[in-house]
Design a protein around this motif. Structure first.
Motif, PDB file in Angstrom:
ATOM      1  N   ILE A  42       0.866  -1.185   0.000  1.00 55.04           N
ATOM      2  CA  ILE A  42       0.000   0.000   0.000  1.00 55.04           C
ATOM      3  C   ILE A  42       0.899   1.231   0.000  1.00 55.04           C
ATOM      4  O   ILE A  42       2.112   1.113   0.198  1.00 55.04           O
ATOM      5  N   GLU A  43       0.293   2.394  -0.208  1.00 61.41           N
ATOM      6  CA  GLU A  43       1.063   3.623  -0.061  1.00 61.41           C
ATOM      7  C   GLU A  43       1.417   3.758   1.420  1.00 61.41           C
ATOM      8  O   GLU A  43       0.540   3.705   2.285  1.00 61.41           O
ATOM      9  N   ILE A  44       2.687   3.902   1.718  1.00 61.47           N
ATOM     10  CA  ILE A  44       3.154   3.935   3.108  1.00 61.47           C
ATOM     11  C   ILE A  44       2.605   5.171   3.809  1.00 61.47           C
ATOM     12  O   ILE A  44       2.693   6.280   3.291  1.00 61.47           O
ATOM     13  N   GLN A  45       2.024   4.939   4.993  1.00 67.50           N
ATOM     14  CA  GLN A  45       1.522   6.025   5.829  1.00 67.50           C
ATOM     15  C   GLN A  45       2.452   6.144   7.034  1.00 67.50           C
ATOM     16  O   GLN A  45       2.778   5.141   7.658  1.00 67.50           O
ATOM     17  N   ASN A  55       5.204   3.431  10.730  1.00 68.69           N
ATOM     18  CA  ASN A  55       4.808   3.396   9.322  1.00 68.69           C
ATOM     19  C   ASN A  55       3.891   2.211   9.080  1.00 68.69           C
ATOM     20  O   ASN A  55       4.274   1.071   9.383  1.00 68.69           O
ATOM     21  N   ARG A  57       2.699  -0.209   6.387  1.00 69.76           N
ATOM     22  CA  ARG A  57       3.295  -0.569   5.099  1.00 69.76           C
ATOM     23  C   ARG A  57       2.497  -1.615   4.323  1.00 69.76           C
ATOM     24  O   ARG A  57       2.557  -1.665   3.107  1.00 69.76           O
TER      25      ARG A  57
END
Length: 159
Positions: A42-45, A55, A57
């Motif tokens: 996924i887009e890392i938050q 994070n 991930r």
């Protein structure tokens, strides 16, 4: 000794060295390699919290399980416990509140944790608005837990 015996002895010594080298690599050398964090799906938050970073991930949603992978930097597991809770639309769907899926120690105060929750008993829709709440809980009861929340929308993966 003649040349034939010398060649045989040299061949045996070379074979023994190669076999011992292979055994060393698989028993010792393989263990010396640094563990690697899985590639993000996924887009890392990212959230910075009290001297550390958390994070989100990886997230997987299948018929019987939700699995999250997250990186924690700046906190020692000797001083902190880490837990993970999962919510769908504000409703708690995890019962364990733990990171029971696994732990990869990447470096000092740097970890990749996997939280998974079996959801066989929960009737969830094909798409969920998942909130992942990661709590870093100090072992010293006088300190407050540090919490990071992440939101991600997921579609159920067919296996």
């Amino acid at each position: 000794m003649d040349k034939k015996e010398n060649k045989s002895i040299i061949s045996i010594i070379i074979l023994v060295v190669v076999v011992l080298g292979a055994i060393w690599y698989f028993k010792v050398g393989y263990l010396l390699r640094k563990p690697e964090m899985p590639e993000a799906n996924i887009e890392i938050q990212t959230q910075m919290v009290d001297g550390g970073t958390i994070n989100l991930r990886n997230v997987d949603y299948t018929e019987g399980q939700i699995k999250v992978g997250y990186e924690v930097k700046g906190f020692s597991l000797k001083e902190y416990n880490i837990s993970c809770k999962l919510y769908n639309g504000g409703n708690l769907i995890s019962t364990s509140g733990s990171t029971g899926g696994g732990l990869i120690e990447l470096d000092e105060k740097h970890y990749y944790l996997i939280g998974d929750e079996n959801i066989n008993q929960i009737n969830l829709p094909e798409s969920v608005n998942l909130t992942v709440e990661i709590a870093v809980i100090p072992n010293d009861f006088r300190q407050k837990p540090i919490t990071a929340s992440f939101n991600v929308s997921l579609d159920k993966e067919v296996q």
